[in-house]
Write a protein that holds these residues in place. Structure first.
Motif, PDB file in Angstrom:
ATOM      1  N   ALA A  28      18.527  -0.039   1.785  1.00  0.00           N
ATOM      2  CA  ALA A  28      19.146  -0.075   0.461  1.00  0.00           C
ATOM      3  C   ALA A  28      18.135   0.297  -0.624  1.00  0.00           C
ATOM      4  O   ALA A  28      18.458   1.022  -1.579  1.00  0.00           O
ATOM      5  CB  ALA A  28      19.725  -1.463   0.197  1.00  0.00           C
ATOM      6  N   ALA A  29      16.906  -0.208  -0.474  1.00  0.00           N
ATOM      7  CA  ALA A  29      15.872   0.116  -1.458  1.00  0.00           C
ATOM      8  C   ALA A  29      15.532   1.601  -1.425  1.00  0.00           C
ATOM      9  O   ALA A  29      15.261   2.214  -2.473  1.00  0.00           O
ATOM     10  CB  ALA A  29      14.622  -0.723  -1.188  1.00  0.00           C
ATOM     11  N   PHE A  30      15.544   2.203  -0.239  1.00  0.00           N
ATOM     12  CA  PHE A  30      15.223   3.629  -0.142  1.00  0.00           C
ATOM     13  C   PHE A  30      16.347   4.477  -0.728  1.00  0.00           C
ATOM     14  O   PHE A  30      16.089   5.515  -1.359  1.00  0.00           O
ATOM     15  CB  PHE A  30      14.948   4.023   1.301  1.00  0.00           C
ATOM     16  N   VAL A  31      17.602   4.064  -0.534  1.00  0.00           N
ATOM     17  CA  VAL A  31      18.720   4.770  -1.158  1.00  0.00           C
ATOM     18  C   VAL A  31      18.555   4.775  -2.680  1.00  0.00           C
ATOM     19  O   VAL A  31      18.760   5.794  -3.345  1.00  0.00           O
ATOM     20  CB  VAL A  31      20.062   4.120  -0.759  1.00  0.00           C
ATOM     21  N   ALA A  32      18.152   3.631  -3.234  1.00  0.00           N
ATOM     22  CA  ALA A  32      17.924   3.535  -4.670  1.00  0.00           C
ATOM     23  C   ALA A  32      16.762   4.427  -5.106  1.00  0.00           C
ATOM     24  O   ALA A  32      16.814   5.063  -6.166  1.00  0.00           O
ATOM     25  CB  ALA A  32      17.656   2.089  -5.058  1.00  0.00           C
ATOM     26  N   ALA A  33      15.709   4.472  -4.287  1.00  0.00           N
ATOM     27  CA  ALA A  33      14.561   5.320  -4.621  1.00  0.00           C
ATOM     28  C   ALA A  33      14.943   6.792  -4.601  1.00  0.00           C
ATOM     29  O   ALA A  33      14.493   7.574  -5.451  1.00  0.00           O
ATOM     30  CB  ALA A  33      13.419   5.047  -3.646  1.00  0.00           C
ATOM     31  N   LEU A  34      15.768   7.197  -3.650  1.00  0.00           N
ATOM     32  CA  LEU A  34      16.249   8.591  -3.607  1.00  0.00           C
ATOM     33  C   LEU A  34      17.100   8.917  -4.829  1.00  0.00           C
ATOM     34  O   LEU A  34      17.000  10.010  -5.399  1.00  0.00           O
ATOM     35  CB  LEU A  34      17.054   8.827  -2.325  1.00  0.00           C
TER      36      LEU A  34
ATOM     37  N   THR B  66      21.545  11.849  -3.845  1.00  0.00           N
ATOM     38  CA  THR B  66      22.571  10.863  -3.521  1.00  0.00           C
ATOM     39  C   THR B  66      22.597  10.654  -2.014  1.00  0.00           C
ATOM     40  O   THR B  66      22.769  11.614  -1.257  1.00  0.00           O
ATOM     41  CB  THR B  66      23.953  11.331  -3.994  1.00  0.00           C
ATOM     42  N   ALA B  67      22.403   9.409  -1.576  1.00  0.00           N
ATOM     43  CA  ALA B  67      22.354   9.110  -0.148  1.00  0.00           C
ATOM     44  C   ALA B  67      23.410   8.089   0.213  1.00  0.00           C
ATOM     45  O   ALA B  67      23.572   7.069  -0.465  1.00  0.00           O
ATOM     46  CB  ALA B  67      20.973   8.587   0.238  1.00  0.00           C
ATOM     47  N   GLU B  68      24.126   8.370   1.281  1.00  0.00           N
ATOM     48  CA  GLU B  68      25.093   7.425   1.838  1.00  0.00           C
ATOM     49  C   GLU B  68      24.513   6.892   3.139  1.00  0.00           C
ATOM     50  O   GLU B  68      24.052   7.663   3.986  1.00  0.00           O
ATOM     51  CB  GLU B  68      26.427   8.119   2.111  1.00  0.00           C
ATOM     52  N   LEU B  69      24.532   5.572   3.300  1.00  0.00           N
ATOM     53  CA  LEU B  69      23.906   4.948   4.456  1.00  0.00           C
ATOM     54  C   LEU B  69      24.836   4.997   5.666  1.00  0.00           C
ATOM     55  O   LEU B  69      26.009   4.593   5.594  1.00  0.00           O
ATOM     56  CB  LEU B  69      23.541   3.497   4.142  1.00  0.00           C
TER      57      LEU B  69
ATOM     58  N   ARG C   5       0.844  -1.210   0.000  1.00  0.00           N
ATOM     59  CA  ARG C   5       0.000   0.000   0.000  1.00  0.00           C
ATOM     60  C   ARG C   5       0.876   1.255   0.000  1.00  0.00           C
ATOM     61  O   ARG C   5       0.619   2.210  -0.746  1.00  0.00           O
ATOM     62  CB  ARG C   5      -0.915  -0.009   1.226  1.00  0.00           C
ATOM     63  N   ALA C   6       1.900   1.289   0.843  1.00  0.00           N
ATOM     64  CA  ALA C   6       2.828   2.422   0.888  1.00  0.00           C
ATOM     65  C   ALA C   6       4.053   2.100   0.044  1.00  0.00           C
ATOM     66  O   ALA C   6       4.536   0.965   0.040  1.00  0.00           O
ATOM     67  CB  ALA C   6       3.248   2.704   2.328  1.00  0.00           C
ATOM     68  N   GLY C   7       4.557   3.098  -0.687  1.00  0.00           N
ATOM     69  CA  GLY C   7       5.678   2.872  -1.585  1.00  0.00           C
ATOM     70  C   GLY C   7       6.868   3.759  -1.273  1.00  0.00           C
ATOM     71  O   GLY C   7       6.718   4.952  -0.984  1.00  0.00           O
ATOM     72  N   LEU C   8       8.072   3.182  -1.359  1.00  0.00           N
ATOM     73  CA  LEU C   8       9.284   3.954  -1.110  1.00  0.00           C
ATOM     74  C   LEU C   8       9.524   5.002  -2.181  1.00  0.00           C
ATOM     75  O   LEU C   8      10.120   6.045  -1.913  1.00  0.00           O
ATOM     76  CB  LEU C   8      10.492   3.009  -1.013  1.00  0.00           C
ATOM     77  N   ALA C   9       9.077   4.750  -3.401  1.00  0.00           N
ATOM     78  CA  ALA C   9       9.234   5.752  -4.458  1.00  0.00           C
ATOM     79  C   ALA C   9       8.430   7.004  -4.128  1.00  0.00           C
ATOM     80  O   ALA C   9       8.885   8.130  -4.359  1.00  0.00           O
ATOM     81  CB  ALA C   9       8.803   5.181  -5.811  1.00  0.00           C
ATOM     82  N   ASP C  10       7.239   6.826  -3.582  1.00  0.00           N
ATOM     83  CA  ASP C  10       6.416   7.971  -3.183  1.00  0.00           C
ATOM     84  C   ASP C  10       7.068   8.729  -2.032  1.00  0.00           C
ATOM     85  O   ASP C  10       7.078   9.957  -2.004  1.00  0.00           O
ATOM     86  CB  ASP C  10       5.017   7.492  -2.763  1.00  0.00           C
ATOM     87  N   LEU C  11       7.618   7.977  -1.086  1.00  0.00           N
ATOM     88  CA  LEU C  11       8.296   8.602   0.044  1.00  0.00           C
ATOM     89  C   LEU C  11       9.532   9.358  -0.428  1.00  0.00           C
ATOM     90  O   LEU C  11       9.795  10.501   0.001  1.00  0.00           O
ATOM     91  CB  LEU C  11       8.683   7.534   1.070  1.00  0.00           C
ATOM     92  N   ALA C  12      10.287   8.760  -1.330  1.00  0.00           N
ATOM     93  CA  ALA C  12      11.488   9.406  -1.859  1.00  0.00           C
ATOM     94  C   ALA C  12      11.148  10.686  -2.607  1.00  0.00           C
ATOM     95  O   ALA C  12      11.882  11.678  -2.528  1.00  0.00           O
ATOM     96  CB  ALA C  12      12.239   8.438  -2.766  1.00  0.00           C
ATOM     97  N   ALA C  13      10.032  10.679  -3.322  1.00  0.00           N
ATOM     98  CA  ALA C  13       9.625  11.877  -4.066  1.00  0.00           C
ATOM     99  C   ALA C  13       9.321  13.026  -3.109  1.00  0.00           C
ATOM    100  O   ALA C  13       9.706  14.183  -3.371  1.00  0.00           O
ATOM    101  CB  ALA C  13       8.408  11.559  -4.928  1.00  0.00           C
TER     102      ALA C  13
ATOM    103  N   THR D 213      23.260  11.989   4.174  1.00  0.00           N
ATOM    104  CA  THR D 213      23.549  10.753   4.901  1.00  0.00           C
ATOM    105  C   THR D 213      22.237  10.242   5.475  1.00  0.00           C
ATOM    106  O   THR D 213      21.500  10.995   6.125  1.00  0.00           O
ATOM    107  CB  THR D 213      24.549  11.012   6.039  1.00  0.00           C
ATOM    108  N   LEU D 214      21.938   8.981   5.211  1.00  0.00           N
ATOM    109  CA  LEU D 214      20.687   8.381   5.668  1.00  0.00           C
ATOM    110  C   LEU D 214      20.936   7.481   6.873  1.00  0.00           C
ATOM    111  O   LEU D 214      21.791   6.602   6.835  1.00  0.00           O
ATOM    112  CB  LEU D 214      20.053   7.553   4.542  1.00  0.00           C
ATOM    113  N   ARG D 215      20.185   7.718   7.931  1.00  0.00           N
ATOM    114  CA  ARG D 215      20.194   6.845   9.094  1.00  0.00           C
ATOM    115  C   ARG D 215      18.797   6.279   9.294  1.00  0.00           C
ATOM    116  O   ARG D 215      17.813   6.880   8.852  1.00  0.00           O
ATOM    117  CB  ARG D 215      20.625   7.628  10.345  1.00  0.00           C
ATOM    118  N   LEU D 216      18.715   5.150   9.926  1.00  0.00           N
ATOM    119  CA  LEU D 216      17.413   4.558  10.266  1.00  0.00           C
ATOM    120  C   LEU D 216      17.165   4.698  11.760  1.00  0.00           C
ATOM    121  O   LEU D 216      18.091   4.599  12.557  1.00  0.00           O
ATOM    122  CB  LEU D 216      17.362   3.071   9.894  1.00  0.00           C
ATOM    123  N   ASP D 217      15.901   4.936  12.103  1.00  0.00           N
ATOM    124  CA  ASP D 217      15.464   4.900  13.501  1.00  0.00           C
ATOM    125  C   ASP D 217      14.580   3.673  13.639  1.00  0.00           C
ATOM    126  O   ASP D 217      13.421   3.674  13.213  1.00  0.00           O
ATOM    127  CB  ASP D 217      14.700   6.174  13.852  1.00  0.00           C
ATOM    128  N   THR D 218      15.139   2.619  14.209  1.00  0.00           N
ATOM    129  CA  THR D 218      14.396   1.363  14.375  1.00  0.00           C
ATOM    130  C   THR D 218      14.013   1.132  15.826  1.00  0.00           C
ATOM    131  O   THR D 218      13.849  -0.008  16.266  1.00  0.00           O
ATOM    132  CB  THR D 218      15.236   0.172  13.867  1.00  0.00           C
TER     133      THR D 218
END
Length: 500
Positions: free
Chosen positions: A280-286, A292-295, A201-209, A224-229
């Motif tokens: 990794a998928a979100f970096v690709a979507a960005l 350009t995103a570095e994890l 239902r939710a898409g990373l491409a939409d979030l990246a946009a 630089t991309l960090r995750l909050d888990t």
């Protein structure tokens, strides 16, 4: 017309590509996962997309487009067998089966050797709760995945079934730092979201946009991309799960972030680190949006974002009620456990498997269900050594069957349908059991030596009955397939009996 309706629906499902992957009990765990389309939030059997069970999506026109002139072609109306039996609608005014007559009608099915030497069962009138037929109802037995009914009751009465699970990106401590915040959605599409789907239902491409628009407005193109888990973070694997089941794909781990299409199915295990796969998928979507995103290192991912951080983008999952329906439809262990953990945390508990078990036990007993003698080790039914009596399962089921707990009523109404959806998609196909196709609903449960069903069915007079049948001593010489067929015959006998 009951049997006509079932036949027409089955034909439509076949034509539009409905299919199911039936794993024939070669190992314990989720044994049937369909490879078609997920249910939408509008109804449990409507669907779009792939990898889950369902029927044709809404919006399909009954007519075809016309020729170049624009004139429409004639509408094709399907024909049906005029000799097919009519369906009497379910009604509280229909006569209740007479217990003695019901026992006589099911004598052969109840004593079927394929159910083992001592099966347990309870059959009730759904509207009144009157017990019509029972055998060893208080003997605690292995529930397998019918245990998920207890979890559904606890989750459905704790989490808002209309609520969605957000996946958010916020601004980090500097203009070039962003944080992807997990919110419980483990079925994010890599590309655009699918508004009518549950999985994806939710898409990373939409979030990246959304994020790219905000960053580019501020003149930022490298981050630089960090995750909050930190949300509901806890152990990934239950200590009572067998490692071989995990390795074989009979369950995935519990997480609060993951991708659509990567849930575990038999012989295709889920990623061991779904958060990293999502990152990794979100970096690709960005990158697709010009960013350009570095994890950042994974060791930084547990750090919560600062309160009041600027939101750069958000996407929302399907409603929780739809996710729960999908988890039960496909008997997805990890998805069920993930919802149980979120409900546990909301109720003030810890994000652990024992805390989830305690939460479910407390929530179920609070609704008046007696769990005396029960042994519960997880909230999905995968662990060995668990025990619940047929009466306790019947009491949980009855809370939905009689409508006294609306959330459970919705759960029961969205259980797999015999011969059509979910774990019942390829059952009830024989001449003896087909009368229950399209009429019976049930949560299934299967482990080595155990085969169970718990659900509802409409009898020949239009009376709704609830039933629980547990066979947890099925001899290896008989096997699971024979036990499942015996259960189907039991349910079909209920469907064809007026029994007075």
């Amino acid at each position: 017309m009951r049997r006509v309706l079932a036949a027409v629906v089955a034909l439509l499902v076949l034509v539009l590509g409905y299919g199911a992957l039936d794993v024939y009990d070669v190992a314990p765990g989720i044994l049937t996962r369909t490879a078609a389309q997920p249910p939408t939030s509008k109804a449990p059997s409507e669907a779009t997309g792939s990898t889950t069970a369902g029927t044709p999506a809404e919006g399909t026109s009954p007519t075809t487009s016309g020729a170049a002139t624009g004139s429409p072609s004639p509408t094709t109306v399907p024909t049906v067998d005029s000799a097919a039996q009519p369906l009497r609608p379910a009604s509280a005014g229909a006569l209740i089966p007479e217990p003695t007559a019901l026992a006589a009608a099911l004598e052969v099915q109840a004593a079927d050797p394929a159910l083992g030497p001592v099966p347990g069962f309870v059959v009730r009138d759904a509207f009144t709760g009157q017990v019509l037929l029972q055998k060893a109802p208080d003997v605690a037995r292995t529930p397998a995945s019918t245990l998920k009914l207890l979890t559904a009751l606890a989750v459905g009465t704790t989490l808002d079934p209309r609520a969605t699970l957000p996946t958010t990106v916020v601004q980090g401590p500097s203009a070039t730092d962003i944080v992807l915040v997990a919110g419980g959605d483990t079925m994010l599409a890599k590309g655009a979201g699918r508004p009518a789907a549950v999985e994806g239902r939710a898409g990373l491409a939409d979030l990246a946009a959304q994020v790219a628009t905000a960053l580019q407005a501020a003149g930022t193109s490298t981050v630089t991309l960090r995750l909050d888990t930190s949300y509901a973070r806890g152990p990934r694997w239950a200590p009572t799960w067998v490692r071989a089941d995990i390795d074989a794909g009979f369950t995935g781990g519990v997480s609060m972030l993951g991708l659509a299409g990567q849930r575990a199915i038999p012989y295709r295990p889920a990623p061991r680190d779904p958060e990293a796969a999502t990152a990794a998928a979100f970096v690709a979507a960005l990158k697709g949006q010009g960013i350009t995103a570095e994890l950042a290192p994974e060791k930084t991912w547990t750090k919560p974002v600062a309160e009041g951080s600027t939101v750069l983008g958000t996407v929302e999952s399907a409603p929780v009620g739809d996710i729960l329906a999908l988890a039960l439809d496909e008997s997805d262990n990890a998805l069920t456990e993930g919802l149980a953990r979120q409900a546990t945390v909301k109720a003030g508990g810890a994000a652990t498997f024992p805390a989830a078990v305690a939460f479910v036990t407390k929530a179920v007993t609070a609704k008046g269900v007696d769990l005396s003698g029960a042994v519960i080790k997880d909230t999905s039914g995968l662990s060995s050594g668990q025990k619940i009596s047929p009466r306790a399962l019947s009491d949980v089921l009855q809370l939905g069957a009689d409508g006294s707990v609306p959330a459970m009523q919705d759960t029961v109404a969205r259980l797999p349908v015999a011969g059509l959806t979910g774990t019942l998609a390829q059952r009830f196909t024989s001449a003896v059991t087909h009368p229950a196709a399209g009429i019976a609903r049930a949560k299934t449960g299967t482990l080595t030596g155990t085969s169970s069903v718990a659900g509802t069915v409409i009898d020949a007079d239009g009376r709704v009955l609830s039933y629980v049948v547990q066979a947890d001593q099925v001899p290896a010489s008989i096997g699971t397939l024979a036990a499942r067929a015996a259960l189907d015959r039991f349910v079909a006998a209920l469907a064809t009996c007026g029994c007075r």
